[in-house]
Design an enzyme around this catalytic site. Sequence first.
Site, PDB file in Angstrom:
ATOM      1  N   LYS A  85       0.827  -1.204   0.000  1.00 15.97           N
ATOM      2  CA  LYS A  85       0.000   0.000   0.000  1.00 15.97           C
ATOM      3  C   LYS A  85       0.863   1.257   0.000  1.00 15.97           C
ATOM      4  O   LYS A  85       0.682   2.167  -0.823  1.00 15.97           O
ATOM      5  CB  LYS A  85      -0.910   0.000   1.234  1.00 15.97           C
ATOM      6  CG  LYS A  85      -1.617   1.322   1.497  1.00 15.97           C
ATOM      7  CD  LYS A  85      -2.306   1.329   2.848  1.00 15.97           C
ATOM      8  CE  LYS A  85      -2.857   2.703   3.189  1.00 15.97           C
ATOM      9  NZ  LYS A  85      -3.954   3.118   2.301  1.00 15.97           N
ATOM     10  N   HIS A  99     -27.101   3.676   2.063  1.00 16.71           N
ATOM     11  CA  HIS A  99     -26.159   3.803   0.951  1.00 16.71           C
ATOM     12  C   HIS A  99     -25.593   2.435   0.593  1.00 16.71           C
ATOM     13  O   HIS A  99     -25.312   1.616   1.469  1.00 16.71           O
ATOM     14  CB  HIS A  99     -25.008   4.742   1.314  1.00 16.71           C
ATOM     15  CG  HIS A  99     -23.892   4.716   0.308  1.00 16.71           C
ATOM     16  ND1 HIS A  99     -24.047   5.204  -0.962  1.00 16.71           N
ATOM     17  CD2 HIS A  99     -22.632   4.221   0.374  1.00 16.71           C
ATOM     18  CE1 HIS A  99     -22.920   5.023  -1.638  1.00 16.71           C
ATOM     19  NE2 HIS A  99     -22.050   4.424  -0.861  1.00 16.71           N
ATOM     20  N   ASP A 106     -37.729  -3.346  -0.447  1.00 19.68           N
ATOM     21  CA  ASP A 106     -38.328  -3.887   0.771  1.00 19.68           C
ATOM     22  C   ASP A 106     -37.615  -3.408   2.035  1.00 19.68           C
ATOM     23  O   ASP A 106     -38.144  -3.552   3.134  1.00 19.68           O
ATOM     24  CB  ASP A 106     -38.317  -5.422   0.712  1.00 19.68           C
ATOM     25  CG  ASP A 106     -39.262  -6.056   1.718  1.00 19.68           C
ATOM     26  OD1 ASP A 106     -40.346  -5.496   1.954  1.00 19.68           O
ATOM     27  OD2 ASP A 106     -38.908  -7.113   2.275  1.00 19.68           O
ATOM     28  N   HIS A 115     -13.464   6.873  -6.524  1.00 21.38           N
ATOM     29  CA  HIS A 115     -12.277   6.039  -6.399  1.00 21.38           C
ATOM     30  C   HIS A 115     -11.219   6.381  -7.446  1.00 21.38           C
ATOM     31  O   HIS A 115     -10.185   5.723  -7.517  1.00 21.38           O
ATOM     32  CB  HIS A 115     -12.653   4.556  -6.477  1.00 21.38           C
ATOM     33  CG  HIS A 115     -13.384   4.088  -5.263  1.00 21.38           C
ATOM     34  ND1 HIS A 115     -14.758   4.134  -5.164  1.00 21.38           N
ATOM     35  CD2 HIS A 115     -12.946   3.601  -4.084  1.00 21.38           C
ATOM     36  CE1 HIS A 115     -15.126   3.680  -3.980  1.00 21.38           C
ATOM     37  NE2 HIS A 115     -14.049   3.352  -3.310  1.00 21.38           N
ATOM     38  N   CYS A 154     -19.725   7.474  -3.549  1.00 24.83           N
ATOM     39  CA  CYS A 154     -19.360   6.909  -2.249  1.00 24.83           C
ATOM     40  C   CYS A 154     -18.734   8.001  -1.394  1.00 24.83           C
ATOM     41  O   CYS A 154     -18.710   9.177  -1.772  1.00 24.83           O
ATOM     42  CB  CYS A 154     -18.395   5.736  -2.467  1.00 24.83           C
ATOM     43  SG  CYS A 154     -18.338   4.559  -1.098  1.00 24.83           S
TER      44      CYS A 154
END
Length: 815
Positions: free
Chosen positions: A61, A691, A706, A745, A777
């Site tokens: 990362k 969300h 629903d 993103h 997002c």
Amino acid sequence: MFPPMMSCLKPSFLSLKLRSSSLFSVHGYLRHRPVKIHSFIRSMASHVVGYPRIGPKRELKFALESFWDGRSSAEDLQKVAKELRHSMWKQMSDVGIKYIPCNTFSYYDHVLDTTAMLGAVPPRYGWMGGEIGFDVYFSMARGNATLPAMEMTKWFDTNYHYLVPELGPDIKFSYSSHKAVSEYKEAKELGFETVPVLVGPVSYLLLSKPTKSVDRPFSLLSLLGKIIPIYKEVLAELKAAGAKWVQFDEPTLVLDLDSHQRKAFTEAYTELEESFSGLRVVVETYFADVPAEAYKTIIALKGISGIGFDLVRGEKTLDLIQNVGFPSGKFLIAGVVDGRNIWASDLGASMSILKALEGIVGKEKLVVSTSCSLLHTAVDLVNETKLDSEIKSWLAFAAQKILEVSTLAKALAGKKDEAFFMANAAAISSRKSSSRVNNEAVKISALALKGSDHHRATPVSTRLDVQQKELNLPILPTTTIGSFPQTMDLRRVRREYKANNITEEEYMRAIKEEICKVVKLQEDLGIDVLVHGEPERNDMVEYFGEQLHGFAFTVNGWVQSYGSRCVKPPIIYGDVSRPRPMTIFWSKAAQSMTSRPMKGMLTGPVTILNWSFVRNDQPRSETCYQIALAIKNEVEDLEDAGIQVIQIDEAALREGLPLRKSEQPFYLDWAVHAFRITNYGVKDTTQIHTHMCYSNFNDIILSIMDMDADVITIENSRSNEKLLSVFREGIKYGAGIGPGVYDIHSPRIPTTEEIEERVRKMLGVLEPSMVWVNPDCGLKTRKYSEVIPSLSNMVAATKLLRIELADTKCFELGA
């Protein structure tokens, strides 16, 4: 695929970190025990499907983000990658794994690696052929200043995301990334004999999508004949390099396939049979049972030497092996060590399965393995120095799981480590009997929920009318999803407070200042319904889990979600309850800073469940109902505190959907019910939002309806507005809906015109009074230099459309 390593590089700063990690910390038994691997152990039939690529402390990362930010070179990134690969291979070799995988490392995503191997680069990236380098590769993954990224979606029912290949009938494939061969050669030079792993040709096509330009019926499987020659080239190079085994991952074999799709496997492997000569080829499946018809297909495939099965999630597959039989002479790779959770294996139970299989295929043809790639679990338990010792004794991360595999293989060969098995049995027993796991009051409360469906009493149309009178929002209200950028300064404040380096007063002041900044920014931009930006939160699941009973947390239990994005799932080890309010203080503080509606931000019970390592000693539905009760208490406290809009994120609702259609209704029933439990008792004036992100929702739209939320914001832009098609097909959605108008993103800043066009498409299939305008997002991973212009363009586009809608309404009234 990428430029060769430079031999003159200085030693990487990661070297010492990687070498300091010890494998031997299982169940408190091998914490510091030196292990000498004898040659007879390595000869035992042990195998690992795949291994985490991020590094024990997220080394990949940090190397990726440094490279993307221009703080390091491509050579620096490659240096880190090579050390990670070496470390992985050495770890597996050291514990005695015989069949060590290679080519499971990726700079971003293994499906994208396959796209690069096949030269299937979408034309918009301007690739002109040749070996694919970082520029094209990362443009496909992340987009760039002028081009959007490829669509990203969930990898089966995991929290990993893959880049969806975009294929058309006229695509020309070419062998354009030699990564699989290069990594095999690299391992061999380091002294490791490995098994190259390839995404199988049929699964690759089934996981792809037609390009947007395709305007006629088109079967992706019709491309099989075009990609098989590339696979033949790869196999020829691997064979020339000295490879003895090759693993084809074909996880789509666990799905509900029709006869045409099953036939494609037969055709593909028949065509490849000649290329398999001189190699032993394994077809690996995982994540669920192999259906009976697919099982018959796979055991009849020509030219293959072995078949791998997930025997953790695929409990019925064992029955198929026993009842239908297994082809003689082939290896059975038995995935008995769970690759998707962090609980120590019950070695005694695993041995029982292995013994049963041994009676069918024989000892020489049985290989002990993980149920799937260990990509989906944390890397190494030895790095968890702060984890409670009792809970730690119940766990096994990737480094410990490969030791379990080796230990089982050794026991199967008659070399059982009695002390290891005894320590394992003690840990399993301890967990079953621990008083920390069971809370009778919580169990009773959760059980009582089954007597009602917990729908709100008033229809959503009536609620929305009441809410509009209270909130007085404009047409096309704008909002964001929750989080704002987590800057280095903000992370430093949280880190220093956690380490007791700053006082609580200093911490509170810093967080309040950040919230004030975010609130003012939104007001200046003209956002209608605000968020506080979540500066106090480390992660949308961990933040809540830290305040609930029944959860444990790691320091380095990171798991890759996509690219450089990693998550640190909480561990749900016991019954869940909420001892005190969790979000009220900061929600009230944020609302006091503005006259506009401020959303109270919560993570829903299904997402907390699906984004955690969940206890495996009771049904997941029971654990979910317990979490729902805790969130229900928080919702009621927010309402009492005067918060009129409450968002309960269910980003991972679809993620838990079983892969087999016959099992999906049961899951959706309890998952949707759990969401309704959280908010069924609120007033009509309280607007409930939810969300969802990065999944295919069209096939579960009725279940989403629903849920009975007042407003749903949902990913839309990166999937090329796939969501809107369900409304074009006649589905009437009666609640508010905000399909995302830009992809957060990607670092790319969308233009006002692009956003305006996206909203126009929404208005073509949805009533204007129901449409909300928002990003896809949360903004946590972006920089303010990207967020501010993107949101500014979003608001500008919305204002233009409001004027247009108002003019249209005036015209209609005048007419």
